[in-house]
Write a protein that holds these residues in place. Sequence first.
Motif, PDB file in Angstrom:
ATOM      1  N   LEU A   1      54.458  35.596  80.293  1.00 14.54           N
ATOM      2  CA  LEU A   1      53.855  36.485  78.968  1.00 14.54           C
ATOM      3  C   LEU A   1      54.835  37.375  78.668  1.00 14.54           C
ATOM      4  O   LEU A   1      54.729  38.333  78.766  1.00 14.54           O
ATOM      5  CB  LEU A   1      52.220  36.680  79.189  1.00 14.54           C
ATOM      6  CG  LEU A   1      51.245  37.641  77.830  1.00 14.54           C
ATOM      7  CD1 LEU A   1      51.422  36.673  76.081  1.00 14.54           C
ATOM      8  CD2 LEU A   1      49.972  38.253  78.025  1.00 14.54           C
TER       9      LEU A   1
ATOM     10  N   VAL B   1      54.892  39.983  75.059  1.00 10.28           N
ATOM     11  CA  VAL B   1      54.272  40.802  74.235  1.00 10.28           C
ATOM     12  C   VAL B   1      54.989  41.465  73.695  1.00 10.28           C
ATOM     13  O   VAL B   1      56.275  42.227  74.322  1.00 10.28           O
ATOM     14  CB  VAL B   1      52.662  41.794  74.799  1.00 10.28           C
ATOM     15  CG1 VAL B   1      52.690  42.833  74.032  1.00 10.28           C
ATOM     16  CG2 VAL B   1      51.738  40.592  75.568  1.00 10.28           C
TER      17      VAL B   1
ATOM     18  N   TYR C   1      45.933  36.003  78.483  1.00 13.57           N
ATOM     19  CA  TYR C   1      46.861  36.592  79.408  1.00 13.57           C
ATOM     20  C   TYR C   1      45.420  35.661  80.456  1.00 13.57           C
ATOM     21  O   TYR C   1      46.016  35.321  81.938  1.00 13.57           O
ATOM     22  CB  TYR C   1      46.514  38.165  80.272  1.00 13.57           C
ATOM     23  CG  TYR C   1      47.135  38.662  81.381  1.00 13.57           C
ATOM     24  CD1 TYR C   1      48.636  38.326  82.318  1.00 13.57           C
ATOM     25  CD2 TYR C   1      46.469  38.392  82.441  1.00 13.57           C
ATOM     26  CE1 TYR C   1      48.964  38.447  83.225  1.00 13.57           C
ATOM     27  CE2 TYR C   1      46.258  38.771  84.127  1.00 13.57           C
ATOM     28  CZ  TYR C   1      47.590  39.314  84.017  1.00 13.57           C
ATOM     29  OH  TYR C   1      48.051  39.058  85.789  1.00 13.57           O
TER      30      TYR C   1
ATOM     31  N   ARG D   1      51.758  34.468  87.456  1.00 12.87           N
ATOM     32  CA  ARG D   1      51.768  34.349  85.810  1.00 12.87           C
ATOM     33  C   ARG D   1      52.970  35.204  86.048  1.00 12.87           C
ATOM     34  O   ARG D   1      52.428  36.458  86.638  1.00 12.87           O
ATOM     35  CB  ARG D   1      51.058  34.295  85.033  1.00 12.87           C
ATOM     36  CG  ARG D   1      49.893  35.254  85.218  1.00 12.87           C
ATOM     37  CD  ARG D   1      48.348  35.181  84.501  1.00 12.87           C
ATOM     38  NE  ARG D   1      47.201  35.885  85.980  1.00 12.87           N
ATOM     39  CZ  ARG D   1      45.940  35.691  85.401  1.00 12.87           C
ATOM     40  NH1 ARG D   1      45.535  34.714  84.434  1.00 12.87           N
ATOM     41  NH2 ARG D   1      45.228  36.308  86.094  1.00 12.87           N
ATOM     42  N   TRP D   2      53.830  36.050  85.019  1.00  8.80           N
ATOM     43  CA  TRP D   2      54.351  37.714  85.169  1.00  8.80           C
ATOM     44  C   TRP D   2      54.605  37.808  82.838  1.00  8.80           C
ATOM     45  O   TRP D   2      53.864  36.911  82.089  1.00  8.80           O
ATOM     46  CB  TRP D   2      55.444  36.992  85.099  1.00  8.80           C
ATOM     47  CG  TRP D   2      56.073  36.243  86.608  1.00  8.80           C
ATOM     48  CD1 TRP D   2      55.944  37.372  87.716  1.00  8.80           C
ATOM     49  CD2 TRP D   2      56.182  35.067  86.741  1.00  8.80           C
ATOM     50  NE1 TRP D   2      56.130  35.988  88.821  1.00  8.80           N
ATOM     51  CE2 TRP D   2      55.896  34.883  88.135  1.00  8.80           C
ATOM     52  CE3 TRP D   2      56.184  33.901  86.635  1.00  8.80           C
ATOM     53  CZ2 TRP D   2      56.596  34.022  89.584  1.00  8.80           C
ATOM     54  CZ3 TRP D   2      55.742  32.771  86.968  1.00  8.80           C
ATOM     55  CH2 TRP D   2      56.269  32.591  88.687  1.00  8.80           C
ATOM     56  N   VAL D   3      54.313  38.815  83.091  1.00  7.67           N
ATOM     57  CA  VAL D   3      54.653  39.663  81.493  1.00  7.67           C
ATOM     58  C   VAL D   3      55.950  40.941  81.337  1.00  7.67           C
ATOM     59  O   VAL D   3      55.320  41.000  82.363  1.00  7.67           O
ATOM     60  CB  VAL D   3      52.401  39.995  81.880  1.00  7.67           C
ATOM     61  CG1 VAL D   3      52.897  40.879  80.287  1.00  7.67           C
ATOM     62  CG2 VAL D   3      51.848  39.408  82.321  1.00  7.67           C
TER      63      VAL D   3
ATOM     64  N   ASP E   1      49.960  47.343  79.299  1.00  4.07           N
ATOM     65  CA  ASP E   1      50.069  47.626  80.554  1.00  4.07           C
ATOM     66  C   ASP E   1      48.565  48.283  81.132  1.00  4.07           C
ATOM     67  O   ASP E   1      47.531  48.881  81.869  1.00  4.07           O
ATOM     68  CB  ASP E   1      50.575  49.112  81.527  1.00  4.07           C
ATOM     69  CG  ASP E   1      50.997  50.317  80.867  1.00  4.07           C
ATOM     70  OD1 ASP E   1      50.094  50.077  79.224  1.00  4.07           O
ATOM     71  OD2 ASP E   1      51.688  50.905  81.946  1.00  4.07           O
TER      72      ASP E   1
ATOM     73  N   VAL F   1      52.012  44.182  83.794  1.00  2.00           N
ATOM     74  CA  VAL F   1      53.430  44.365  83.553  1.00  2.00           C
ATOM     75  C   VAL F   1      54.143  44.484  84.630  1.00  2.00           C
ATOM     76  O   VAL F   1      54.062  45.014  85.309  1.00  2.00           O
ATOM     77  CB  VAL F   1      53.566  45.601  81.905  1.00  2.00           C
ATOM     78  CG1 VAL F   1      54.986  44.956  81.164  1.00  2.00           C
ATOM     79  CG2 VAL F   1      52.593  45.551  80.868  1.00  2.00           C
TER      80      VAL F   1
END
Length: 184
Positions: A81, A83, A99, A106-108, A131, A136
């Motif tokens: 993701l 953002v 999310y 999964r990573w942000v 965050d 994050v």
Amino acid sequence: MSDNKSDIIMAETPEGVEGSGFFATSFEKVVGLARKHSLWPLPFATSCCGIEYMATMGSHYDISRFGSERPSFSPRQADLLMVMGTIAKKMGPVVKQVYEQMAEPRWVIAVGACATSGGIFDSYSVLQGIDRIIPVDVYVPGCPPRPEQILDGLMRIQDLAENESLRRRNSPEYQALLASYNIK
């Protein structure tokens, strides 16, 4: 053309044992290498950082060199993701829902000053960093960040994806982090 083996660029392979006609390594290292080169980003762009992401997708910077040429616009098919831009407080639950819909792992990435800290919008209506609602993994600073910075953030996520244990997400430390964000 020289016969020197050091002149040949070899494909990246995980550590392992090599022999005549075979290569043996751990399953975790093969999965890490596959994850690293097959990230499917979900761009969540709300302002000018999204324009820089579009430049990163273009032929000059060519994000496809890093295995991320297929942006996903469905959270169920994405594992990264991104953002980018200002997130209003009313948009926060939407970001959190997106999310939560993503499958593990999964990573942000928080791209730009607005996504990382609210940027110049120190206001009651703007979320002062994503965050506060989701974990994050990588912060990319800038207003807006240059495409090279976005690629650097992607490369940092690739390192996380490659080296992350297959069991990390089930660890008590990670589950405690998710609990602190009220994520199941």
